[in-house]
Scaffold this active site. Sequence first.
Site, PDB file in Angstrom:
ATOM      1  N   GLY A  86     -13.793 -11.636  33.948  1.00 20.13           N
ATOM      2  CA  GLY A  86     -12.965 -10.657  33.247  1.00 20.13           C
ATOM      3  C   GLY A  86     -11.888 -11.347  32.457  1.00 20.13           C
ATOM      4  O   GLY A  86     -11.682 -12.554  32.563  1.00 20.13           O
ATOM      5  N   GLU A  87     -11.249 -10.527  31.653  1.00 21.82           N
ATOM      6  CA  GLU A  87     -10.177 -11.052  30.832  1.00 21.82           C
ATOM      7  C   GLU A  87      -9.009 -10.101  31.007  1.00 21.82           C
ATOM      8  O   GLU A  87      -9.126  -8.927  30.686  1.00 21.82           O
ATOM      9  CB  GLU A  87     -10.646 -11.093  29.367  1.00 21.82           C
ATOM     10  CG  GLU A  87      -9.683 -11.720  28.407  1.00 21.82           C
ATOM     11  CD  GLU A  87      -9.587 -13.237  28.573  1.00 21.82           C
ATOM     12  OE1 GLU A  87     -10.639 -13.881  28.628  1.00 21.82           O
ATOM     13  OE2 GLU A  87      -8.456 -13.736  28.639  1.00 21.82           O
TER      14      GLU A  87
ATOM     15  N   GLY B 240      -4.544 -13.575  31.005  1.00 21.56           N
ATOM     16  CA  GLY B 240      -5.420 -14.717  31.213  1.00 21.56           C
ATOM     17  C   GLY B 240      -6.724 -14.311  31.851  1.00 21.56           C
ATOM     18  O   GLY B 240      -6.926 -13.149  32.209  1.00 21.56           O
TER      19      GLY B 240
ATOM     20  N   LYS C  32      -7.162 -15.456  39.436  1.00 18.81           N
ATOM     21  CA  LYS C  32      -6.444 -15.150  38.205  1.00 18.81           C
ATOM     22  C   LYS C  32      -5.625 -16.363  37.868  1.00 18.81           C
ATOM     23  O   LYS C  32      -4.823 -16.822  38.672  1.00 18.81           O
ATOM     24  CB  LYS C  32      -5.477 -13.990  38.460  1.00 18.81           C
ATOM     25  CG  LYS C  32      -5.764 -12.753  37.679  1.00 18.81           C
ATOM     26  CD  LYS C  32      -4.617 -11.775  37.837  1.00 18.81           C
ATOM     27  CE  LYS C  32      -5.147 -10.366  37.896  1.00 18.81           C
ATOM     28  NZ  LYS C  32      -4.092  -9.356  37.934  1.00 18.81           N
TER      29      LYS C  32
ATOM     30  N   ASP D 260       1.527   1.373  37.285  1.00 15.31           N
ATOM     31  CA  ASP D 260       0.430   1.174  36.336  1.00 15.31           C
ATOM     32  C   ASP D 260      -0.878   1.630  36.954  1.00 15.31           C
ATOM     33  O   ASP D 260      -1.905   0.961  36.866  1.00 15.31           O
ATOM     34  CB  ASP D 260       0.362  -0.303  35.924  1.00 15.31           C
ATOM     35  CG  ASP D 260      -0.491  -0.522  34.673  1.00 15.31           C
ATOM     36  OD1 ASP D 260      -0.831   0.479  34.008  1.00 15.31           O
ATOM     37  OD2 ASP D 260      -0.824  -1.685  34.380  1.00 15.31           O
TER      38      ASP D 260
ATOM     39  N   VAL E  88      -9.997 -14.067  34.399  1.00 21.46           N
ATOM     40  CA  VAL E  88     -10.257 -13.867  35.821  1.00 21.46           C
ATOM     41  C   VAL E  88     -11.606 -14.511  36.136  1.00 21.46           C
ATOM     42  O   VAL E  88     -12.576 -14.283  35.427  1.00 21.46           O
ATOM     43  CB  VAL E  88     -10.286 -12.369  36.187  1.00 21.46           C
ATOM     44  CG1 VAL E  88     -10.522 -12.180  37.675  1.00 21.46           C
ATOM     45  CG2 VAL E  88      -8.995 -11.688  35.756  1.00 21.46           C
TER      46      VAL E  88
END
Length: 447
Positions: A201-202, A206, A221, A311, A208
């Site tokens: 992932g992104e 940064g 991460k 969040d 992952v």
Amino acid sequence: MNTKAWGPGTQCIAKCDHTKPKLNELRFEKGDILTIIEATQNKGQYRAKHNKTCEEGLISSNAVREREAIRADPALSLMPWFHGKISGPNAVQLLQPRENGLFLVRESIRHQGDYVLCVCYQNDVVHYRVIYQEKKLTIDEETWFCNLIDMVEYYMKNQGAICTQLVKPKPKEGTKSAEKELSKAGWLLDMAKLKIEEQVGEGEFGAVYKGDYMGQTVAIKNIKCDVTAQSFLAETAVMTKIQHKNLVRLLGVILQNELYIVTEFMGKGSLVNYLRTRGRTVIAEKQLIQFSYEVCEGMEYLESKKLVHRDLAARNILISDEIVAKVSDFGLAKADPKKEDNAKLPVKWTAPEALKQNKFSTKSDVWSYGILLWEIFSFGKPPYPRMSLKDVKDKVLTGYHMESPEECPASMYSLMKSCWELDPGKRPAFKKLKGKIEKELRSTKAD
Ligand code: ADP
Ligand code: MG
């Protein structure tokens, strides 16, 4: 005698060696990390798994201590030697006693954006201007660094063009070395034992990666920039305090030039992707309610710890290989409300009072949870379709809310609406929501 009851998953550190285990006992050495599997019939005895050897066996609670939560106060710092904007004479005063190699870094007052490295040498303090140019740092215009941490690490190993190798940081008052604290509390992992595999992932800060830490599949991460890494440490401090089956678990961190946050690996990725890629034909309604319930359980736990997430959204819910939903990304949790943060707010998920007056609370999380429910029952559609952020902001403040997603059970839609009460006091607590969803779950047939 330790009378504390530890639940499954509790991480403990061995207080002593136990290298001659009896039958069924676990072998471990002082400092090893063990994960509790369950309590046994005998008081003070647990079944545990050794994080390194992956062996299972019995342990006595006297031989171990629970991994401690990190206190966020005084602030953990990746750069305890960084003193911000202090004057040259002030730095000279701080650098006592004058041992060769005692150092600190300050912001240059004369040259905006530059820094100054101050080092003790032969009873004096030498000041080196650190030039910031094209996003890189240098003292001698020959050796260049991405950030201050890189630079300090380099001059601790090499004398380079300065008078002496750096030996000992002079910590800023009110900060603690993140490395020391994390290590003491048992949260610092060993880079040599970590295998980094493919990128999965992104994130905003940064990449992952998937990886392996002593036999356990983990997510990593990697945060490079020192200023960002610093703010992520706050996330880490929060994560050391929480343990729940519906919250993504922190395994530990690695500090090696850069910050690596290591968490449990969630094989099915984010909830929003999970829903979008499968859709209505694959995912049964009961599963949607199950996801809603699991997120609610995780949030109820945060509520009980008085932690505000800030969040909460389907993109920040991750799904395990066993199809269990867990809340992740405590990046904004507990952060101080700062004005400049406003630009980064996820408007479509944020409660009106949080948008307008920066009033974040568990009840503003409840609002976001309502939006998250809407996302779940519309299989990952972006909320307020075809509406601009400004429109959403304006209309929501006057009481506007979204229509029910197609084929959404009426009871679930009415829960969403209860989360979207303009008056935060009128929104239900997660504890109450959980009870209602549990009922819904029981009355829904699997198909
Ligand atoms: P952001 O900064 O956008 O919130 P994250 O850094 O949390 O993003 O994660 C970005 C992506 O990486 C996620 O959408 C997910 O696909 C993947 N990811 C993050 N954490 C994990 C994890 N623990 N296990 C598996 N995948 C993960
Ligand atoms: Mg995220």
